[in-house]
Design an enzyme around this catalytic site. Structure first.
Site, PDB file in Angstrom:
ATOM      1  N   SER A 106      84.527  62.018   7.417  1.00 45.89           N
ATOM      2  CA  SER A 106      84.552  61.537   6.043  1.00 45.89           C
ATOM      3  C   SER A 106      83.715  62.401   5.111  1.00 45.89           C
ATOM      4  O   SER A 106      82.689  62.965   5.508  1.00 45.89           O
ATOM      5  CB  SER A 106      84.018  60.101   5.995  1.00 45.89           C
ATOM      6  OG  SER A 106      83.825  59.661   4.662  1.00 45.89           O
ATOM      7  N   TYR A 130      87.430  63.454  -0.834  1.00 44.07           N
ATOM      8  CA  TYR A 130      87.592  62.792  -2.126  1.00 44.07           C
ATOM      9  C   TYR A 130      87.521  63.895  -3.180  1.00 44.07           C
ATOM     10  O   TYR A 130      86.530  64.627  -3.243  1.00 44.07           O
ATOM     11  CB  TYR A 130      86.482  61.771  -2.377  1.00 44.07           C
ATOM     12  CG  TYR A 130      86.590  60.514  -1.552  1.00 44.07           C
ATOM     13  CD1 TYR A 130      87.639  59.618  -1.763  1.00 44.07           C
ATOM     14  CD2 TYR A 130      85.647  60.212  -0.576  1.00 44.07           C
ATOM     15  CE1 TYR A 130      87.740  58.454  -1.013  1.00 44.07           C
ATOM     16  CE2 TYR A 130      85.733  59.049   0.178  1.00 44.07           C
ATOM     17  CZ  TYR A 130      86.781  58.180  -0.061  1.00 44.07           C
ATOM     18  OH  TYR A 130      86.885  57.026   0.692  1.00 44.07           O
ATOM     19  N   THR A 156      92.292  61.960   0.292  1.00 49.37           N
ATOM     20  CA  THR A 156      92.490  60.536   0.010  1.00 49.37           C
ATOM     21  C   THR A 156      92.992  60.375  -1.417  1.00 49.37           C
ATOM     22  O   THR A 156      92.382  60.880  -2.359  1.00 49.37           O
ATOM     23  CB  THR A 156      91.180  59.759   0.212  1.00 49.37           C
ATOM     24  OG1 THR A 156      90.841  59.784   1.606  1.00 49.37           O
ATOM     25  CG2 THR A 156      91.316  58.316  -0.234  1.00 49.37           C
ATOM     26  N   LYS A 224      96.345  60.880   2.420  1.00 47.19           N
ATOM     27  CA  LYS A 224      95.982  59.579   2.995  1.00 47.19           C
ATOM     28  C   LYS A 224      96.026  58.506   1.900  1.00 47.19           C
ATOM     29  O   LYS A 224      95.355  58.636   0.873  1.00 47.19           O
ATOM     30  CB  LYS A 224      94.578  59.648   3.600  1.00 47.19           C
ATOM     31  CG  LYS A 224      94.084  58.333   4.189  1.00 47.19           C
ATOM     32  CD  LYS A 224      92.693  58.499   4.748  1.00 47.19           C
ATOM     33  CE  LYS A 224      92.162  57.212   5.364  1.00 47.19           C
ATOM     34  NZ  LYS A 224      91.957  56.143   4.361  1.00 47.19           N
ATOM     35  N   HIS A 248      93.609  51.798   2.763  1.00 44.04           N
ATOM     36  CA  HIS A 248      92.151  51.943   2.755  1.00 44.04           C
ATOM     37  C   HIS A 248      91.469  50.748   3.428  1.00 44.04           C
ATOM     38  O   HIS A 248      90.400  50.301   3.011  1.00 44.04           O
ATOM     39  CB  HIS A 248      91.641  52.101   1.318  1.00 44.04           C
ATOM     40  CG  HIS A 248      90.488  53.066   1.192  1.00 44.04           C
ATOM     41  ND1 HIS A 248      90.652  54.363   0.789  1.00 44.04           N
ATOM     42  CD2 HIS A 248      89.158  52.923   1.429  1.00 44.04           C
ATOM     43  CE1 HIS A 248      89.480  54.968   0.760  1.00 44.04           C
ATOM     44  NE2 HIS A 248      88.557  54.124   1.152  1.00 44.04           N
TER      45      HIS A 248
END
Length: 353
Positions: A106, A130, A156, A224, A248
């Site tokens: 992440s 992100y 994402t 995603k 999510h």
């Protein structure tokens, strides 16, 4: 008493973790409807087993983006693993490497990328991004993950703004202030590139921006958070290498479909032109089988990995993965599947309940 299934780990984690940490990990957006539906939707699908087949040998192996994994059960990107275990993502990476599966790290990892790579140098790793409003910061980070040997970039797409997570508001949880000091950037880079100390996420990122990302990296790009055929078709049009069907974990927009319910629509839309994966609600080997029967190439685990971490760190994650692999092996054998290539939609039916 040994832990026999993933929900046993859930119960143990709830006892061990602080209330604010548990609420953060388990929390969903608004009323938690989608979070709960992710699990419940799998239970509406029934299996159609085929018998009198030789299942003395069952092969769980498959490939994702051309890389072999030991089973179609991998680790989704979740942040702040140090909430669950002191070694955080380093423990997760070691467990993934030992299991021979992929771990998506992440953007909000609580260990540095260098430490994660060093502790599990042979592991298959993808990186979740992100998108930052400043392109140059995205470019620097992508170049860094490339140099560290990450094999894919997972962008994402379902967080143009943060979902409304009521329990975090009630708990006045401020993870950014408390944890970002040990973010993915080294000390030197944190001083010069404050990527996640302020951690803004671009609300303007759109389809036309994908070509820029494709121009700066050789990594396959996976999106995603796709839930509709319209966005799946656009993903194919923009030549992405994969889609993770995901809501999510029910933490963004409440009231959207469960991931497994959205999967069929997305698979039909891409027409085999890109790989499709799923996260959200996977708790049993039967769930893995159902997702693959509906067209997923692989499933990714979120919360259960954190439950395993909270139980016993690296070894707890290994136990979670082994239990799910063993359950999946049993599910394959009991439905007459000797390899993942034999899993098809003929194996399932939807309950009228």
């Amino acid at each position: 008493m040994p832990l026999a299934c993933l929900t046993d780990f859930e119960a143990h984690a709830r006892e061990r973790l602080s209330k604010s940490s548990w609420d953060y990990i388990e929390g969903g957006a608004d009323e938690g409807i989608t979070r709960d539906d992710n699990v419940a939707a799998f239970k509406k699908i029934r299996l159609r087993p085929r018998y009198l087949r030789d299942v003395s040998e069952v092969d769980l192996r498959t490939t994702i983006q051309g890389e072999e994994i030991s089973a179609p059960i991998c680790i989704a990107p979740t942040g702040f693993h140090c909430l669950a275990w002191p070694d955080g993502e380093m423990s997760t990476a070691r467990a993934a490497q030992a299991a021979g599966i992929c771990y998506i790290t992440s953007s909000y990892a609580s260990c540095s990328l260098e430490d994660i790579v060093t502790t599990a140098p042979r592991g298959l790793r993808w990186f979740q991004l992100y998108v930052h409003p400043e392109r140059q910061l995205n470019k620097q980070l992508i170049q860094r993950v490339e140099s560290l040997g990450f094999r894919a970039l997972v962008i994402t797409v379902d967080v143009p703004v943060l979902g409304n997570r009521r329990q975090d508001i009630r708990n006045q949880l401020n993870l950014r202030m408390n944890l970002m000091q040990t973010s993915i950037h080294s000390t030197k880079e944190r001083n010069s590139i404050p990527y996640h100390q302020v951690s803004p996420i671009s609300a303007s990122f759109c389809w036309n921006d994908l070509s820029w990302f494709q121009s700066i990296t050789r990594l396959p790009i996976i999106l995603k958070g796709i839930l509709t055929k319209e966005d799946a078709e656009l993903a194919v049009k923009h030549n992405v290498h994969g889609i993770i069907v995901s809501n999510h974990g029910g933490r963004q927009l409440d009231g959207v479909p469960a991931s497994i319910d959205a999967l069929t629509e997305v698979v039909a839309a891409v027409k085999g032109k890109t790989e499709v994966y799923l996260d959200g609600g996977v708790r049993t080997g039967n769930d893995v089988l159902k997702a693959l029967a509906l067209g997923a190439k692989c499933v990714f685990l979120g919360r259960p990995i954190l439950w395993g971490l909270a139980y016993k760190g690296e070894h707890g994650v290994e136990e979670v993965l082994n239990i799910l692999k063993n359950e999946f092996h049993t599910s394959m054998a009991l439905t007459g599947c000797r390899s993942v290539t034999e899993i098809s939609q003929d194996l399932i039916q939807f309950s009228r309940l």
